[in-house]
Design an enzyme around this catalytic site. Structure first.
Site, PDB file in Angstrom:
ATOM      1  N   LEU A   9       0.934  -1.167   0.122  1.00 51.75           N
ATOM      2  CA  LEU A   9      -0.140  -0.060   0.115  1.00 51.75           C
ATOM      3  C   LEU A   9       0.814   1.440   0.023  1.00 51.75           C
ATOM      4  CD1 LEU A   9      -3.067  -0.925   2.653  1.00 51.75           C
ATOM      5  CD2 LEU A   9      -2.627  -1.419   0.029  1.00 51.75           C
ATOM      6  N   GLY A  12      -1.235   6.566   0.149  1.00 53.34           N
ATOM      7  CA  GLY A  12      -1.245   7.968   1.032  1.00 53.34           C
ATOM      8  C   GLY A  12      -0.768   9.070   0.681  1.00 53.34           C
ATOM      9  N   ARG A  16       2.012  15.027   5.926  1.00 56.67           N
ATOM     10  CA  ARG A  16       2.991  15.636   7.165  1.00 56.67           C
ATOM     11  C   ARG A  16       4.132  15.519   6.687  1.00 56.67           C
ATOM     12  NH1 ARG A  16       0.774  11.540  11.574  1.00 56.67           N
ATOM     13  NH2 ARG A  16      -0.163  10.525   9.909  1.00 56.67           N
ATOM     14  N   ASN A 167      -1.381  -3.426  15.975  1.00 53.96           N
ATOM     15  CA  ASN A 167      -1.371  -4.115  14.740  1.00 53.96           C
ATOM     16  C   ASN A 167      -0.193  -3.484  13.938  1.00 53.96           C
ATOM     17  OD1 ASN A 167      -2.058  -5.100  12.304  1.00 53.96           O
ATOM     18  ND2 ASN A 167      -3.488  -3.323  11.690  1.00 53.96           N
ATOM     19  N   ARG A 331      37.180  12.486 -10.624  1.00 49.42           N
ATOM     20  CA  ARG A 331      35.833  12.420 -11.411  1.00 49.42           C
ATOM     21  C   ARG A 331      35.599  11.381 -12.249  1.00 49.42           C
ATOM     22  NH1 ARG A 331      35.477  18.253 -14.031  1.00 49.42           N
ATOM     23  NH2 ARG A 331      33.560  17.263 -14.752  1.00 49.42           N
ATOM     24  N   TYR A 364      44.743  20.084 -12.902  1.00 49.66           N
ATOM     25  CA  TYR A 364      43.805  19.629 -13.592  1.00 49.66           C
ATOM     26  C   TYR A 364      44.152  18.856 -14.629  1.00 49.66           C
ATOM     27  CZ  TYR A 364      39.553  18.989 -16.456  1.00 49.66           C
ATOM     28  OH  TYR A 364      38.514  18.684 -17.114  1.00 49.66           O
ATOM     29  N   TYR A 385      39.340  21.861 -23.282  1.00 47.38           N
ATOM     30  CA  TYR A 385      38.046  22.335 -23.838  1.00 47.38           C
ATOM     31  C   TYR A 385      38.610  23.423 -24.598  1.00 47.38           C
ATOM     32  CZ  TYR A 385      33.217  23.769 -23.548  1.00 47.38           C
ATOM     33  OH  TYR A 385      31.824  24.269 -23.943  1.00 47.38           O
TER      34      TYR A 385
HETATM   35  C1  UD1 Z   1      -3.303   1.385   9.933  1.00 52.29           C
HETATM   36  C2  UD1 Z   1      -4.210   0.361  10.547  1.00 52.29           C
HETATM   37  C3  UD1 Z   1      -4.049   0.096  12.155  1.00 52.29           C
HETATM   38  C4  UD1 Z   1      -2.598  -0.037  12.291  1.00 52.29           C
HETATM   39  C5  UD1 Z   1      -1.575   1.013  11.535  1.00 52.29           C
HETATM   40  C6  UD1 Z   1      -0.309   0.701  11.758  1.00 52.29           C
HETATM   41  C7  UD1 Z   1      -6.242   0.229   9.418  1.00 52.29           C
HETATM   42  C8  UD1 Z   1      -7.593   0.558   9.342  1.00 52.29           C
HETATM   43  N1  UD1 Z   1      -5.722   0.553  10.439  1.00 52.29           N
HETATM   44  O1  UD1 Z   1      -3.734   2.572  10.669  1.00 52.29           O
HETATM   45  O2  UD1 Z   1      -4.562  -0.757  12.764  1.00 52.29           O
HETATM   46  O3  UD1 Z   1      -1.960   0.079  13.771  1.00 52.29           O
HETATM   47  O4  UD1 Z   1      -2.151   1.123  10.097  1.00 52.29           O
HETATM   48  O5  UD1 Z   1       0.588   1.832  11.059  1.00 52.29           O
HETATM   49  O6  UD1 Z   1      -5.876  -0.466   8.549  1.00 52.29           O
HETATM   50  N2  UD1 Z   1      -3.544   3.524   2.351  1.00 52.29           N
HETATM   51  C9  UD1 Z   1      -3.817   3.607   1.221  1.00 52.29           C
HETATM   52  N3  UD1 Z   1      -5.175   3.747   0.757  1.00 52.29           N
HETATM   53  C10 UD1 Z   1      -6.081   4.245   1.643  1.00 52.29           C
HETATM   54  C11 UD1 Z   1      -5.635   4.235   3.133  1.00 52.29           C
HETATM   55  C12 UD1 Z   1      -4.364   3.811   3.328  1.00 52.29           C
HETATM   56  O7  UD1 Z   1      -3.087   3.168   0.467  1.00 52.29           O
HETATM   57  O8  UD1 Z   1      -7.277   4.233   1.169  1.00 52.29           O
HETATM   58  C13 UD1 Z   1      -2.181   3.428   3.022  1.00 52.29           C
HETATM   59  C14 UD1 Z   1      -1.430   4.580   3.384  1.00 52.29           C
HETATM   60  O9  UD1 Z   1      -0.582   5.160   2.567  1.00 52.29           O
HETATM   61  C15 UD1 Z   1      -0.534   3.983   4.525  1.00 52.29           C
HETATM   62  C16 UD1 Z   1      -1.388   2.543   5.088  1.00 52.29           C
HETATM   63  O10 UD1 Z   1      -2.028   2.318   4.013  1.00 52.29           O
HETATM   64  O11 UD1 Z   1       0.853   3.808   4.131  1.00 52.29           O
HETATM   65  C17 UD1 Z   1      -1.839   2.884   6.582  1.00 52.29           C
HETATM   66  O12 UD1 Z   1      -2.782   3.742   6.308  1.00 52.29           O
HETATM   67  P1  UD1 Z   1      -3.162   4.841   7.427  1.00 52.29           P
HETATM   68  O13 UD1 Z   1      -4.232   5.708   7.124  1.00 52.29           O
HETATM   69  O14 UD1 Z   1      -1.981   5.729   7.894  1.00 52.29           O
HETATM   70  O15 UD1 Z   1      -3.633   3.853   8.722  1.00 52.29           O
HETATM   71  P2  UD1 Z   1      -3.644   4.125  10.246  1.00 52.29           P
HETATM   72  O16 UD1 Z   1      -4.671   4.915  10.646  1.00 52.29           O
HETATM   73  O17 UD1 Z   1      -2.103   4.400  10.485  1.00 52.29           O
END
Ligand code: UD1
Ligand code: CA
Length: 457
Positions: A9, A12, A16, A167, A331, A364, A385
């Site tokens: 995944l 995001g 931040r 988790n 270089r 050089y 050059y």
């Molecule tokens: C999630 C977990 C949480 C865990 C935590 C660990 C869920 C609902 N919760 O929470 O239990 O403790 O990770 O860090 O899964 N992302 C996508 N698409 C989306 C949403 C998220 O690609 O639609 C990706 C984000 O880029 C990120 C990751 O999934 O890398 C986690 O998403 P985030 O929204 O940060 O979840 P947390 O609230 O941290």
């Protein structure tokens, strides 16, 4: 074990980070975070790797285009369950699916192997215990210790918030089961998202055992949301790389002041002093020493060579028993043979220097072929050059180039030739002879210095 498909995944936004660059492209140890995760997946011999991307998708794809992965777009971020469901329909039912995160870069293949093994008996879930679990989903267990569910912090009761087992987000389970559970998710929760974590309770309802696995070290499961966390993971990563190097026999004068942003291969008894930065692929042969404050990128240095302080070497091949620096700049496309000496304030570019030659001060040398046993005096410049094109300078074996000489390329100095100091050489010089080109010294007798005029007032 069944075949493995990995879903990473990476959709995001990473707000931040306060960056134009998509979060997963920020580097740890010189490598984008997402690349670390892809590499870990590849070490598991995953059949397919799916990357779910969203924000900055095109930039992420082109930056990591060397990887053969399946790119899956998640146009709207509706939650982790929704994100995984963008990839799962394409995965064969008999595969095991492992979910990883593009912003959790230090996960190791060793831990993921244990996670995959846990999935062969049901659902494998990577959890860890934290002193401060805030922000994470909590692992809810029954009295016998069996996992019942994951509760997100925003949905948790006060009692559940006290749970320290969290988790990490990483899990593995069969594709068929995962698809079945994903289809049943809803977004009826505090964040209005489709939570991947809800599949745990579904698994428990279906009588599928949830097996937890914990990471080898905490930083493996740490995510990056801002640049403070990025810097913390960088330090952790560097410390581990330094430990590996030291255990393999490298002396690091201070492992807290060494940065490896790439791959370093070392022979025996290599010594590296403080504030050395290594990038790309660097090979240091037996007994090589690197002085303080050096920068090395994509270089190979053969046995016994010494790189003295404050030297910068990029894309170069250095032979054995060479002495480089202090304050030398080597270089790209430079090849030094054995026993070559390059001294202070010398710049070498795209040149070959043969055995035992010395270029020790303020020179050089660019686009050149320097023979063996050559002595290049202080302040010698190859004028390579002409304002439009680069030209070659050839210096024969055992030539002696007097100090402050300009060699205007294309030009060739014959073997054994001597060039008088201060010469501007524009034509080839014969071997074995002295050539010089400068005005004859003269003395003007009776000449006197001008005297300052008295101000008239
Ligand atoms: C999630 C977990 C949480 C865990 C935590 C660990 C869920 C609902 N919760 O929470 O239990 O403790 O990770 O860090 O899964 N992302 C996508 N698409 C989306 C949403 C998220 O690609 O639609 C990706 C984000 O880029 C990120 C990751 O999934 O890398 C986690 O998403 P985030 O929204 O940060 O979840 P947390 O609230 O941290
Ligand atoms: Ca998160």
């Amino acid at each position: 074990m069944s075949e493995l498909s990995v879903v990473i995944l990476a959709a995001g936004q990473g707000t931040r980070m306060r960056s134009r660059l998509p979060k997963v492209l920020h580097a740890v140890g010189g490598k984008p975070m997402l690349q670390h995760v892809i590499d870990a997946a590849r070490k598991l011999s995953a059949r397919d790797v799916y990357v779910v991307y969203g924000h900055g998708g095109e930039e992420v794809r082109s930056a990591l285009s060397d990887n053969s992965v399946e790119w899956v777009e998640q146009p709207e971020q509706l939650g982790t369950g929704h994100a995984v469901n963008q990839a799962v329909p394409a995965i064969p039912e008999h595969h095991t699916v492992m979910v990883l995160y593009g912003d959790v870069p230090l996960i190791t293949a060793a831990t993921l192997r244990r996670l995959a093994a846990a999935a062969s008996e049901g659902l494998g879930l990577l959890t860890t215990h934290l002193d401060d679990p805030s922000g994470y989903g909590r692992i809810v267990r029954d009295d016998s210790g069996a996992v019942l569910a994951i509760v997100e912090e925003k949905d948790a009761t006060e009692q559940q918030r006290a749970i320290r087992e969290v988790n990490t987000g990483m899990l593995a389970v069969s594709a068929a089961r995962l698809q079945h559970w994903l289809n049943s998710l809803d977004n009826d929760n505090a964040q209005g998202e489709y939570y991947l974590t809800d599949i745990i309770a579904r698994a428990v309802d279906d009588g599928v055992a949830v097996q937890t696995v914990s990471p080898g070290f905490e930083a493996e499961v740490m995510g990056v949301n801002n640049r403070v966390q990025l810097a913390q993971l960088e330090r952790d990563y560097q410390r581990r790389r330094c430990e590996e190097l030291m255990m393999s026999g490298v002396t690091l004068r201070d492992p807290e002041r060494f940065d490896l942003r790439g791959e370093l291969l070392t022979g025996k008894d290599v010594e590296i002093d403080v504030n050395v930065v290594i990038e790309g692929k660097v090979t240091l042969g037996d007994g090589v020493s690197v002085g303080p404050n050096c920068y090395l990128r994509d270089v190979t240095i053969a046995a016994g060579s010494r790189i003295n302080s404050h030297s910068v070497l990029e894309q170069a091949d250095i032979g054995a028993e060479c002495r480089i620096g202090p304050f030398a700049r080597i270089r790209p496309e430079t090849r030094l043979a054995d026993r070559v000496h390059i001294g202070n304030f010398v710049e070498i570019k795209k040149s070959q220097v043969a055995d035992g030659s010395k270029i020790n001060h303020l020179s050089y040398v660019g686009d050149s072929r320097v023979g063996s046993g050559v002595n290049v005096g202080a302040g010698v410049i190859t004028c390579n050059y002409d304002g439009a094109n680069k030209h070659l300078t050839v210096i024969g074996d055992d030539a002696f180039i007097g100090s402050d000489t300009q060699l205007v390329a294309p030009v060739e100095v014959g073997a054994g030739a001597t060039i008088g100091a201060g010469s501007t050489i524009t034509h080839d010089t014969p071997p074995g002879e002295l050539t010089l080109s400068r005005a004859r010294q003269k003395t003007v007798h009776g000449w006197s210095r001008p005297v300052k005029k008295r101000e008239q007032n």
